[in-house]
Write an enzyme that holds these catalytic residues in place. Structure first.
Site, PDB file in Angstrom:
ATOM      1  N   VAL A 127      79.206 -12.006  48.167  1.00  0.00           N
ATOM      2  CA  VAL A 127      78.894 -13.301  47.530  1.00  0.00           C
ATOM      3  C   VAL A 127      79.884 -13.467  46.378  1.00  0.00           C
ATOM      4  O   VAL A 127      80.034 -12.567  45.558  1.00  0.00           O
ATOM      5  CB  VAL A 127      77.460 -13.338  46.970  1.00  0.00           C
ATOM      6  CG1 VAL A 127      77.210 -14.677  46.288  1.00  0.00           C
ATOM      7  CG2 VAL A 127      76.436 -13.131  48.082  1.00  0.00           C
ATOM      8  N   ASP A 169      62.206  -9.474  53.542  1.00  0.00           N
ATOM      9  CA  ASP A 169      63.067  -8.544  52.796  1.00  0.00           C
ATOM     10  C   ASP A 169      62.849  -8.756  51.299  1.00  0.00           C
ATOM     11  O   ASP A 169      63.787  -8.713  50.507  1.00  0.00           O
ATOM     12  CB  ASP A 169      64.549  -8.757  53.168  1.00  0.00           C
ATOM     13  CG  ASP A 169      65.404  -7.561  52.738  1.00  0.00           C
ATOM     14  OD1 ASP A 169      66.635  -7.711  52.638  1.00  0.00           O
ATOM     15  OD2 ASP A 169      64.838  -6.484  52.444  1.00  0.00           O
TER      16      ASP A 169
HETATM   17  C1  LIG Z   1      74.030 -13.518  44.507  1.00  0.00           C
HETATM   18  C2  LIG Z   1      73.756 -14.994  44.559  1.00  0.00           C
HETATM   19  C3  LIG Z   1      73.231 -15.586  45.695  1.00  0.00           C
HETATM   20  C4  LIG Z   1      72.992 -16.934  45.687  1.00  0.00           C
HETATM   21  N1  LIG Z   1      73.263 -17.667  44.594  1.00  0.00           N
HETATM   22  N2  LIG Z   1      73.769 -17.091  43.494  1.00  0.00           N
HETATM   23  C5  LIG Z   1      74.011 -15.792  43.445  1.00  0.00           C
END
Ligand SMILES: Cc1ccnnc1
Length: 294
Positions: free
Chosen positions: A26, A138
């Site tokens: 991410v 999860d």
């Molecule tokens: C890790 C993450 C996932 C979704 N939005 N922001 C941060």
């Protein structure tokens, strides 16, 4: 489902890594047209089914379909989906307050009033998902993010629907994935799952929020799974002596082997630990305590 064939970099400037997991990475991404920052979840798609690396495109489609079905203030929103040769990029709402996991780690454990505030928001998001027959499967502190860690009342956002499942009428669903510490007994015994499996995880998360201890964790995953199967847990006094009996009652009404006996997310929101007492009830409680005194 068809995702945008354009190159994600034509629309977003790729920034720093925010997190990575079994799925891929991410990264923070900046929308060129507006300057707004989002979170890009880069998923590797496997070329053909026999290759080990990457995800099946079908399970990415499932995560997208589920994210599009659940729009709620406590669930991360999906803005866009791009697809290149071997990669799908989910453009998600940026949640920048970090994981609940790190928030707890930094504080050892929380005050009950803080834990109640977090739990209420988690349950709001979860009861919304469950009302649409979607289970997360999860749930764990790593998948619960804070929108802004410095705010007095940080907003909770549920993320990572990679193992989520939408139950169609009467259909059976089994899955053996999940993280040992948080999975319900029916997952270990490969029995059909239901949204009640999420409620077991909620109990484990609540136990950890209040004590910093993980109720079933053993030295190895096998030991953890055994502890879950035999319901081997206690409230060690040195960690729980300050915990109210309402909080323990909340946990005990969820850590039940039979999924259908567990409270639902809706019922949790009405449990006295979570639902604020009316001023009348508080007055009554205070009056009754005064009676006891004189
Ligand atoms: C890790 C993450 C996932 C979704 N939005 N922001 C941060």
């Amino acid at each position: 489902a068809v995702f945008k064939p354009e190159n994600v970099e034509d629309f977003y400037e790729i920034g720093e890594v925010l997190g990575s997991g079994h799925f891929g990475q991410v990264r923070q991404v900046r929308e060129r047209a507006t300057g707004t920052c989002w979170a890009g979840k880069f998923l590797k798609i496997r070329k053909n089914t026999c290759s080990r690396l990457g995800l099946d495109r079908s399970c990415v489609e499932k995560e997208v379909e589920i994210l599009q079905a659940v729009q709620h203030p406590n669930i991360v929103t999906l803005k866009d989906v791009f697809e290149s040769r071997a990669e799908v990029v989910l453009v998600l709402e940026l949640v920048s307050g970090g994981e609940l996991f790190d928030f707890i780690a930094a504080k050892e454990n929380l005050l009950e009033s803080e834990a109640i505030e977090f739990m209420k928001q988690i349950l709001e998001g979860l009861s919304f998902m469950h009302s649409k027959n979607i289970g997360h499967f999860d749930l764990k502190p790593e998948n619960i993010m804070l929108s802004d860690k410095v705010a007095a009342q940080p907003n909770i956002k549920l993320i990572d629907f990679g193992l989520a499942h939408h139950f169609y009428q009467g259909e059976e669903y089994k899955s053996t994935s999940g993280t040992p510490q948080y999975i319900a007994p029916e997952v270990i015994n490969s029995e059909p799952l239901s949204t009640a499996a999420d409620m077991w995880s909620i109990a484990v998360i609540t136990y950890i929020l209040l004590s910093g201890l993980s109720p079933f964790q053993g030295e190895t995953d096998e030991e953890t799974l055994r502890n879950i199967s035999v319901m081997n847990y206690t409230f060690p006094p040195q960690y729980f002596n300050m915990t109210t009996s309402m909080a323990k009652d909340f946990i005990q009404k969820l850590l039940l082997k039979n999924p259908s006996e567990r409270m639902t997310a809706e019922e949790c929101l009405l449990h006295p630990w979570i639902k604020p007492m009316t001023r009348k009830q508080v007055a009554h409680r205070n009056r009754s305590s005064i009676n006891m005194k004189n």
